[in-house]
Write an enzyme that holds these catalytic residues in place. Structure first.
Site: not given
Ligand code: DX5
Ligand code: ZN
Length: 213
Positions: A6, A31, A33, A35, A64, A66, A135, A173
């Protein structure tokens, strides 16, 4: 095991370099993220930055979402041709419709389940899904502690997938490291996302290799 680092834990001041580094270090997917500051209490990147990530990446993108208003964001990111777009089932009224929309773009659809959520929503859509993302932290931030109930959930999901005879992958994840990778493998997980474990290490290739069990 496929490994999707990620970029949330990358050095954003050197983002292109950081994306190139994990690709050269042997990752399978990148990956991303996304948000929106509403669905989760954090705000990350939009299509302008993800386009730069796509350019720097020699590996397929795993986006991903969110966010609230998933459909809007699918339209925004689809032109970047990611391999996967995953969206949270908690935030979508028309799950089946959105899966079809992602497929119509030629992108592999995935749904995401938060740690509290059971598998009952998946029964009638599993055939349409290329991947289910479980998750193992509450979404919003990197570097959180792994919630182990995902192991039991992954095993049950594996049964559901086997019963339905699909090729759906299971992705996990949050909080993934060399400490839990063997348990994840035994639970039937196919893809792991790892942010802080990979980007926090001083040797990305070694960190990624340690997850390829
Ligand atoms: C959290 C994200 C993850 C995050 C994982 O909301 O969806 O992808 O970056 O990070 P680590 O591996 O540090 O938990
Ligand atoms: Zn993620």
């Amino acid at each position: 095991m496929l490994v999707a680092p990620s970029i949330l834990s990358a050095d954003f001041g050197r983002l292109a370099e950081e994306v190139d580094a994990i690709c050269k270090a042997g990752c399978d997917l990148v990956h991303v993220d996304v948000m929106d500051g509403h669905f989760v209490p954090n705000l990350t990147i939009g299509p302008v930055v993800v386009e730069a990530v796509a350019k720097a990446s020699s590996k397929p993108l795993d986006i991903h979402l969110m966010v609230e208003n998933n459909s809007f964001f699918v339209d925004l990111f689809a032109p970047l041709k990611p391999k996967y777009i995953s969206f949270h089932i908690e935030e979508e009224k028309h799950v089946h419709r959105l899966i079809q929309k992602i497929k119509a773009y030629g992108i592999s659809p995935a749904v995401v389940l938060n740690p509290h959520r059971g598998l009952e929503d998946l029964e009638y859509i599993i055939d349409d899904l290329d991947m289910v993302l479980l998750m193992s932290v509450n979404p919003g931030f990197g570097g959180q502690k792994f919630i182990p109930n995902v192991l039991e959930k992954a095993k049950r999901l594996k049964d559901l997938i086997e019963k339905s005879g699909t090729n759906t992958l299971i992705e996990v994840d949050g909080g993934v490291s060399n400490q839990n990778i063997n348990d994840l493998k035994s639970a039937g997980v196919d893809v792991v996302v790892a942010g802080s474990y990979v980007y926090g290490s001083d040797n990305y290739a070694k960190a990624i290799k340690s997850l390829k069990v």
